[in-house]
Motif scaffolding. Structure first.
Motif, PDB file in Angstrom:
ATOM      1  N   SER A 195       0.814  -1.218   0.000  1.00  0.00           N
ATOM      2  CA  SER A 195       0.000   0.000   0.000  1.00  0.00           C
ATOM      3  C   SER A 195       0.848   1.269   0.000  1.00  0.00           C
ATOM      4  CB  SER A 195      -0.948   0.017   1.202  1.00  0.00           C
ATOM      5  OG  SER A 195      -0.226   0.115   2.420  1.00  0.00           O
ATOM      6  N   LEU A 196       2.109   1.165   0.402  1.00  0.00           N
ATOM      7  CA  LEU A 196       2.990   2.332   0.361  1.00  0.00           C
ATOM      8  C   LEU A 196       3.155   2.812  -1.084  1.00  0.00           C
ATOM      9  CD1 LEU A 196       4.888   4.379   1.646  1.00  0.00           C
ATOM     10  CD2 LEU A 196       6.717   2.659   1.553  1.00  0.00           C
ATOM     11  N   GLY A 197       3.213   1.884  -2.028  1.00  0.00           N
ATOM     12  CA  GLY A 197       3.310   2.261  -3.435  1.00  0.00           C
ATOM     13  C   GLY A 197       2.091   3.053  -3.875  1.00  0.00           C
ATOM     14  N   PHE A 198       0.902   2.611  -3.460  1.00  0.00           N
ATOM     15  CA  PHE A 198      -0.333   3.340  -3.755  1.00  0.00           C
ATOM     16  C   PHE A 198      -0.278   4.748  -3.170  1.00  0.00           C
ATOM     17  CE2 PHE A 198      -4.442   4.668  -1.977  1.00  0.00           C
ATOM     18  CZ  PHE A 198      -5.212   4.766  -3.128  1.00  0.00           C
ATOM     19  N   CYS A 199       0.180   4.873  -1.932  1.00  0.00           N
ATOM     20  CA  CYS A 199       0.255   6.183  -1.271  1.00  0.00           C
ATOM     21  C   CYS A 199       1.258   7.102  -1.963  1.00  0.00           C
ATOM     22  CB  CYS A 199       0.631   6.005   0.204  1.00  0.00           C
ATOM     23  SG  CYS A 199      -0.615   5.117   1.166  1.00  0.00           S
ATOM     24  N   ILE A 200       2.334   6.537  -2.491  1.00  0.00           N
ATOM     25  CA  ILE A 200       3.314   7.336  -3.248  1.00  0.00           C
ATOM     26  C   ILE A 200       2.683   7.876  -4.525  1.00  0.00           C
ATOM     27  CG2 ILE A 200       5.446   7.198  -4.609  1.00  0.00           C
ATOM     28  CD1 ILE A 200       6.490   5.212  -2.460  1.00  0.00           C
ATOM     29  N   VAL A 201       1.950   7.022  -5.241  1.00  0.00           N
ATOM     30  CA  VAL A 201       1.311   7.451  -6.488  1.00  0.00           C
ATOM     31  C   VAL A 201       0.289   8.553  -6.223  1.00  0.00           C
ATOM     32  CG1 VAL A 201      -0.184   6.737  -8.394  1.00  0.00           C
ATOM     33  CG2 VAL A 201       1.673   5.234  -7.638  1.00  0.00           C
ATOM     34  N   ILE A 202      -0.579   8.348  -5.227  1.00  0.00           N
ATOM     35  CA  ILE A 202      -1.606   9.348  -4.911  1.00  0.00           C
ATOM     36  C   ILE A 202      -0.950  10.629  -4.390  1.00  0.00           C
ATOM     37  CG2 ILE A 202      -3.624   9.869  -3.499  1.00  0.00           C
ATOM     38  CD1 ILE A 202      -4.054   7.765  -5.712  1.00  0.00           C
ATOM     39  N   GLY A 203       0.091  10.484  -3.563  1.00  0.00           N
ATOM     40  CA  GLY A 203       0.815  11.654  -3.070  1.00  0.00           C
ATOM     41  C   GLY A 203       1.436  12.444  -4.201  1.00  0.00           C
ATOM     42  N   PHE A 204       2.013  11.730  -5.169  1.00  0.00           N
ATOM     43  CA  PHE A 204       2.621  12.383  -6.336  1.00  0.00           C
ATOM     44  C   PHE A 204       1.571  13.166  -7.134  1.00  0.00           C
ATOM     45  CE2 PHE A 204       3.516  12.220 -10.902  1.00  0.00           C
ATOM     46  CZ  PHE A 204       4.748  12.862 -10.961  1.00  0.00           C
ATOM     47  N   LEU A 205       0.419  12.550  -7.375  1.00  0.00           N
ATOM     48  CA  LEU A 205      -0.642  13.204  -8.137  1.00  0.00           C
ATOM     49  C   LEU A 205      -1.163  14.443  -7.419  1.00  0.00           C
ATOM     50  CD1 LEU A 205      -2.651  10.087  -9.407  1.00  0.00           C
ATOM     51  CD2 LEU A 205      -1.083  11.534 -10.712  1.00  0.00           C
ATOM     52  N   ILE A 206      -1.323  14.338  -6.102  1.00  0.00           N
ATOM     53  CA  ILE A 206      -1.797  15.489  -5.315  1.00  0.00           C
ATOM     54  C   ILE A 206      -0.797  16.640  -5.406  1.00  0.00           C
ATOM     55  CG2 ILE A 206      -2.229  16.312  -2.952  1.00  0.00           C
ATOM     56  CD1 ILE A 206      -3.448  13.561  -2.353  1.00  0.00           C
ATOM     57  N   CYS A 207       0.487  16.326  -5.239  1.00  0.00           N
ATOM     58  CA  CYS A 207       1.523  17.369  -5.310  1.00  0.00           C
ATOM     59  C   CYS A 207       1.596  17.992  -6.702  1.00  0.00           C
ATOM     60  CB  CYS A 207       2.877  16.792  -4.915  1.00  0.00           C
ATOM     61  SG  CYS A 207       3.020  16.394  -3.155  1.00  0.00           S
ATOM     62  N   LYS A 208       1.378  17.174  -7.735  1.00  0.00           N
ATOM     63  CA  LYS A 208       1.396  17.701  -9.102  1.00  0.00           C
ATOM     64  C   LYS A 208       0.208  18.621  -9.366  1.00  0.00           C
ATOM     65  CE  LYS A 208       4.778  16.462 -11.892  1.00  0.00           C
ATOM     66  NZ  LYS A 208       5.525  17.476 -12.674  1.00  0.00           N
ATOM     67  N   ILE A 209      -0.963  18.163  -8.971  1.00  0.00           N
ATOM     68  CA  ILE A 209      -2.187  18.930  -9.228  1.00  0.00           C
ATOM     69  C   ILE A 209      -2.149  20.279  -8.504  1.00  0.00           C
ATOM     70  CG2 ILE A 209      -4.684  18.999  -8.814  1.00  0.00           C
ATOM     71  CD1 ILE A 209      -4.629  15.906  -9.250  1.00  0.00           C
ATOM     72  N   PHE A 210      -1.678  20.261  -7.250  1.00  0.00           N
ATOM     73  CA  PHE A 210      -1.661  21.495  -6.454  1.00  0.00           C
ATOM     74  C   PHE A 210      -0.330  22.254  -6.575  1.00  0.00           C
ATOM     75  CE2 PHE A 210      -5.108  19.140  -4.496  1.00  0.00           C
ATOM     76  CZ  PHE A 210      -6.051  20.131  -4.253  1.00  0.00           C
ATOM     77  N   LYS A 211       0.591  21.720  -7.396  1.00  0.00           N
ATOM     78  CA  LYS A 211       1.887  22.375  -7.627  1.00  0.00           C
ATOM     79  C   LYS A 211       2.560  22.732  -6.299  1.00  0.00           C
ATOM     80  CE  LYS A 211       0.358  24.245 -12.064  1.00  0.00           C
ATOM     81  NZ  LYS A 211       0.098  25.463 -12.873  1.00  0.00           N
ATOM     82  N   SER A 212       2.852  21.684  -5.533  1.00  0.00           N
ATOM     83  CA  SER A 212       3.433  21.876  -4.194  1.00  0.00           C
ATOM     84  C   SER A 212       4.743  22.650  -4.249  1.00  0.00           C
ATOM     85  CB  SER A 212       3.668  20.517  -3.537  1.00  0.00           C
ATOM     86  OG  SER A 212       4.571  19.741  -4.301  1.00  0.00           O
ATOM     87  N   LYS A 213       4.989  23.430  -3.204  1.00  0.00           N
ATOM     88  CA  LYS A 213       6.201  24.249  -3.108  1.00  0.00           C
ATOM     89  C   LYS A 213       7.076  23.711  -1.989  1.00  0.00           C
ATOM     90  CE  LYS A 213       3.463  28.168  -4.697  1.00  0.00           C
ATOM     91  NZ  LYS A 213       2.248  27.330  -4.811  1.00  0.00           N
ATOM     92  N   GLU A 214       8.395  23.922  -2.122  1.00  0.00           N
ATOM     93  CA  GLU A 214       9.362  23.303  -1.212  1.00  0.00           C
ATOM     94  C   GLU A 214      10.060  24.325  -0.306  1.00  0.00           C
ATOM     95  OE1 GLU A 214       9.926  19.985  -0.820  1.00  0.00           O
ATOM     96  OE2 GLU A 214       8.248  19.675  -2.196  1.00  0.00           O
TER      97      GLU A 214
END
Length: 467
Positions: free
Chosen positions: A377-396
């Motif tokens: 399930s960690l792989g699933f969470c990485i994919v969803i986390g990646f999509l969320i960060c992409k959609i919202f254009k996360s800043k560092e």
């Protein structure tokens, strides 16, 4: 003697860079601490639960475990369930059982201690998952969001709320620690770090056999994030491979064959398939159920055995839908693998860590179980986390947690909504695991066709305290 202005400026830049790195590390550790703390909080209502399901065969009714310290040597020389009246000799997971024996010695017949340790270890897992993901992804936002999603995913109740789930918790935690120190070794070149990598991976194997799939995860990480360090990586993989072979030799000497030839249909309903074709079409359908549980973890049930899930054929719509979903993922991943995108890594991580549990390559003693999704399930969470960060254009911006959260406020409002829903499902599900009676009497309504669940509930109702 005149001071060199250039050297002074360079020294100041160097100090400024070191200060920035120090601040970033502190922030990431603080974010990791938050992830771990949330994991502890949502499972706090399990801390005073009793024994349930396999806890009895491994602890409460196991004469070997109840010997305490004196049983340690015996545990390493015998199969996982040795010491119970009904034993199966096809599993070898001594590390968690040794912990149970020590905990029994400290506090006999006190399941609360076992639950405390489960929840603490789960919390520590969330902490190191976040740190490790940051090491590879170099994105605090992605590591934090992925870690949060993993911590609150309700599919983990089958592991954390059940004391027996210690094998899953330890296997993932120790594998993540091996990855963490391996990355440290590649950055710093310190020998003790690669030694820790080997130690943690070896211990992970003694926690649960499926930890061997992390050999594939190491290769994935090498391909996606460390392709330039060929010599160091190759040496590490040789060491890990040797340790895996050594473990398999030890395991073979204790329990015999790597995989049992046959299993009872009550344990794995795939044994009831009339032919190979129906077996594999049903496996594909089962994988579809797993994917559904990742996206929609409700309702949850601990037992999907015979005859709750039917055997399906090529024309069954449940197989067709599952096949299309899996084929789409496989093709898309194959097309995009050269991009080395993080979401591709997440999908491949899922399939690699799920390979043993899938029943595709080897038949195991379980057909479908939510606990088998714990590490994948960690792989699933990485994919969803990646999509969320992409959609919202996360800043560092890593100056402070406050600034970090503020500049990503819209993203974290969305993540918070997911956390509330998933945490609520988890917190409500946890009390079901209080003991055998609460678990079986609740889950029989969700899995009414399970022969094994009816058997378990019947045996529980016949106990004197329940008559």
């Amino acid at each position: 003697m005149k001071k060199n202005p250039g050297k002074i400026i360079e020294r100041q830049r160097h100090k400024s860079a070191e200060l920035k790195i120090s601040q970033e590390k502190k922030l990431v550790h603080n974010l990791a601490f938050i992830v771990g703390l949330i994991g502890f909080i949502i499972y706090a209502n399990t801390l005073h639960h009793g024994y349930a399901m396999d806890d009895n065969s491994l602890i409460a009714e196991n004469f070997s475990t109840q010997k305490g310290w004196a049983a340690i040597g015996e545990i390493f020389k015998t199969s996982y369930r040795y010491g119970y009246v009904f034993t199966s000799a096809d599993l070898y997971r001594p590390l968690s059982k040794v912990m149970f024996a020590i905990e029994w010695w400290i506090a006999p017949n006190n399941p609360s201690l076992n639950h405390w340790i489960n929840v603490i270890l789960y919390s520590v897992t969330g902490y190191f998952i976040t740190l490790t993901l940051y090491q590879f992804f170099k994105s605090a936002a992605l590591a934090f969001v992925s870690g949060l999603l993993f911590m609150v995913h309700p599919i983990h109740t089958d592991v954390v709320a059940n004391i027996k789930g210690r094998d899953e918790i330890l296997a993932l935690l120790l594998s993540i620690l091996a990855l963490y120190f391996w990355r440290k070794y590649l950055e710093n070149g310190k020998i003790f770090q690669v030694v820790l990598t080997f130690i943690f991976f070896f211990l992970a194997l003694f926690s649960k056999e499926s930890a061997i799939t992390f050999l594939g995860v190491f290769i994935l990480v090498w391909f996606f994030f460390d392709s330039m360090k060929t010599k160091e990586n190759f040496k590490t993989f040789i060491g890990l491979f040797v340790l895996a072979i050594l473990f398999l030799i030890i395991r073979h000497n204790i329990v015999g064959n790597i995989v049992s030839a046959t299993y009872a249909i009550e344990d794995n309903f795939l044994m009831g398939a009339p032919d190979v074709l129906h077996r594999y079409t049903t496996i594909i359908y089962s994988m579809g159920i797993y994917l559904k549980l990742l996206f929609l973890p409700y309702p949850l049930v601990f037992d999907y055995s015979f005859n709750q899930i039917p055997i399906v054929g090529l024309s069954d719509f449940r197989f067709i839908i599952s096949f299309i979903a899996i084929a789409f993922l496989a093709v898309l991943t194959a097309i995009r693998i050269r991009s080395k995108s993080i979401w591709v890594f997440g999908v491949l991580y899922f399939f690699v860590t799920f390979s043993v549990a899938s029943n595709i390559f080897v038949v195991i003693g379980t057909s479908i179980a939510e606990r088998l999704l714990y590490a994948p399930s960690l792989g699933f969470c990485i994919v969803i986390g990646f999509l969320i960060c992409k959609i919202f254009k996360s800043k560092e911006n890593l100056n402070s947690i406050k600034v970090f959260l503020l500049i990503n406020s819209s993203m974290f409002v969305f993540v918070l909504a997911i956390l509330i829903v998933f945490s609520s499902i988890t917190i409500v599900r946890n009390p079901v695991w209080k003991n055998d009676l609460t678990l079986y009497s609740h889950d029989i309504k969700i899995s009414p066709n399970s022969a094994r669940l009816h058997f378990y509930l019947g045996n529980t109702l016949m106990k004197e305290e329940n008559l």
